[in-house]
Scaffold this motif. Structure first.
Motif, short mmCIF file in Angstrom:
data_model
loop_
_atom_site.label_atom_id
_atom_site.label_comp_id
_atom_site.label_asym_id
_atom_site.label_seq_id
_atom_site.Cartn_x
_atom_site.Cartn_y
_atom_site.Cartn_z
N PRO A 116 -11.30 11.00 -26.96
CA PRO A 116 -12.61 11.54 -27.35
C PRO A 116 -12.47 12.76 -28.25
O PRO A 116 -11.66 13.66 -27.99
CB PRO A 116 -13.26 11.91 -26.01
CG PRO A 116 -12.56 11.06 -25.01
CD PRO A 116 -11.15 10.93 -25.50
N GLU A 117 -13.22 12.78 -29.33
CA GLU A 117 -13.22 13.93 -30.23
C GLU A 117 -14.19 14.99 -29.70
O GLU A 117 -14.96 14.77 -28.77
CB GLU A 117 -13.61 13.49 -31.64
CG GLU A 117 -12.64 12.50 -32.27
CD GLU A 117 -11.26 13.08 -32.50
OE1 GLU A 117 -11.14 14.31 -32.68
OE2 GLU A 117 -10.28 12.30 -32.50
N GLY A 118 -14.16 16.15 -30.35
CA GLY A 118 -15.06 17.22 -29.96
C GLY A 118 -14.33 18.29 -29.16
O GLY A 118 -13.13 18.50 -29.31
N ALA A 119 -15.08 19.00 -28.32
CA ALA A 119 -14.51 20.08 -27.53
C ALA A 119 -13.36 19.57 -26.67
O ALA A 119 -13.42 18.48 -26.10
CB ALA A 119 -15.59 20.71 -26.66
N LEU A 120 -12.32 20.36 -26.56
CA LEU A 120 -11.13 19.95 -25.85
C LEU A 120 -11.39 19.93 -24.34
O LEU A 120 -11.95 20.86 -23.78
CB LEU A 120 -9.99 20.90 -26.17
CG LEU A 120 -8.57 20.46 -25.81
CD1 LEU A 120 -8.22 19.14 -26.47
CD2 LEU A 120 -7.58 21.54 -26.22
N THR A 121 -10.95 18.85 -23.69
CA THR A 121 -11.07 18.70 -22.25
C THR A 121 -9.68 18.47 -21.66
O THR A 121 -8.76 18.08 -22.39
CB THR A 121 -11.97 17.51 -21.88
OG1 THR A 121 -11.33 16.29 -22.32
CG2 THR A 121 -13.35 17.63 -22.52
N PRO A 122 -9.51 18.69 -20.35
CA PRO A 122 -8.21 18.38 -19.74
C PRO A 122 -7.79 16.93 -19.96
O PRO A 122 -6.61 16.66 -20.22
CB PRO A 122 -8.45 18.69 -18.26
CG PRO A 122 -9.49 19.76 -18.26
CD PRO A 122 -10.41 19.39 -19.40
N ALA A 123 -8.73 16.00 -19.85
CA ALA A 123 -8.39 14.58 -20.04
C ALA A 123 -7.91 14.31 -21.46
O ALA A 123 -6.94 13.58 -21.67
CB ALA A 123 -9.60 13.71 -19.71
N ALA A 124 -8.58 14.89 -22.45
CA ALA A 124 -8.19 14.68 -23.84
C ALA A 124 -6.82 15.31 -24.12
O ALA A 124 -5.98 14.73 -24.81
CB ALA A 124 -9.23 15.26 -24.78
N ALA A 125 -6.58 16.50 -23.58
CA ALA A 125 -5.29 17.17 -23.78
C ALA A 125 -4.16 16.34 -23.17
O ALA A 125 -3.10 16.15 -23.79
CB ALA A 125 -5.31 18.56 -23.16
N SER A 126 -4.39 15.81 -21.97
CA SER A 126 -3.38 14.99 -21.31
C SER A 126 -3.10 13.71 -22.10
O SER A 126 -1.95 13.30 -22.28
CB SER A 126 -3.83 14.64 -19.90
OG SER A 126 -3.92 15.79 -19.09
N ALA A 127 -4.16 13.06 -22.57
CA ALA A 127 -4.01 11.82 -23.31
C ALA A 127 -3.27 12.04 -24.62
O ALA A 127 -2.41 11.23 -25.02
CB ALA A 127 -5.37 11.19 -23.56
N LEU A 128 -3.58 13.14 -25.31
CA LEU A 128 -2.90 13.42 -26.58
C LEU A 128 -1.42 13.69 -26.36
O LEU A 128 -0.57 13.22 -27.12
CB LEU A 128 -3.55 14.62 -27.27
CG LEU A 128 -4.70 14.32 -28.23
CD1 LEU A 128 -5.20 15.62 -28.85
CD2 LEU A 128 -4.27 13.36 -29.32
#
Length: 218
Positions: free
Chosen positions: A38-50
């Protein structure tokens, strides 16, 4: 014994048992890895996935992300083969020095320290050693401005702290500026508040030699 090749022994055992090369958990994780972050504000889930998607083959990942890193394990099952070093007890602050030791032991491998901000306060000086020795350690600093793990433990124990007690787990007054701290130790640093910014910063840090710190505002 310490001289035995444990990974090779496990692979031989898997071959002897006819175990599949890609177990069901990894196959499911591969589906997650193919999904768009998911784009936009950084979340823990997005950081982990990246992180799971971008970490290179042979990386050493030191996990002291605490509450932020819970979403890393499933997608990382589909990551290129890597080594995961995790907290083995209840004491915090092992991440930066453990990453430093891993980089000294394996100078040909990229070391990624997935690091909670509260825990990093204990062993900040490891950044100086990384700069002094020119170690390729990428610190992903999870800045949620709190000792969140302690807040979780309070909730589990049914504790409802008052304002004074609650302030003891708060790292926002004043907020710690990790980019300034890292630069003061000789480590190049940047800040990411969006998924796109983290993708760019992590790509640069992985490609360039030496230590880097990315403060992820979560």
């Amino acid at each position: 014994s310490p001289e035995d090749d444990v990974p090779a022994a496990l692979e031989d055992l898997a071959d002897a048992l006819g175990a599949p090369a890609r177990p069901a958990a990894a196959a499911a994780a591969a589906l997650d890895a193919d999904a768009e972050v998911p784009e936009g504000a950084l979340t823990p889930a997005a950081a982990s996935a990246l992180l799971a998607r971008m970490q290179p083959e042979g990386a050493v990942v030191v996990d002291e992300a605490a509450t932020t890193g819970l979403g890393y394990f499933r997608p990382s099952a589909a990551s290129p083969r890597h080594t995961l070093l995790a907290l083995t007890g209840g004491s915090i602050g092992m991440g930066p020095p453990l990453a430093t030791g891993a980089a000294l032991a394996c100078p040909d491998r990229t070391v990624i320290d997935f690091q909670a901000d509260g825990s990093a306060m204990y062993t900040l000086q490891a950044l100086w050693t990384q700069a002094r020795e020119g170690l390729h350690v990428v610190t992903l600093l999870c800045a949620n401005r709190s000792y969140r793990i302690l807040e979780v433990e309070q909730q589990r124990a049914g504790v409802r702290p008052g304002p004074k007690a609650a302030s003891l787990t708060d790292l926002a007054r004043p907020a710690v500026d990790w980019t300034l701290l890292a630069r003061g130790m000789g480590v190049p640093a940047s800040r990411a508040e969006t998924t796109a910014a983290l993708r760019d910063a992590l790509g640069r840090a992985l490609a360039e030699p030496g230590p880097h710190l990315i403060e992820m505002i979560l």
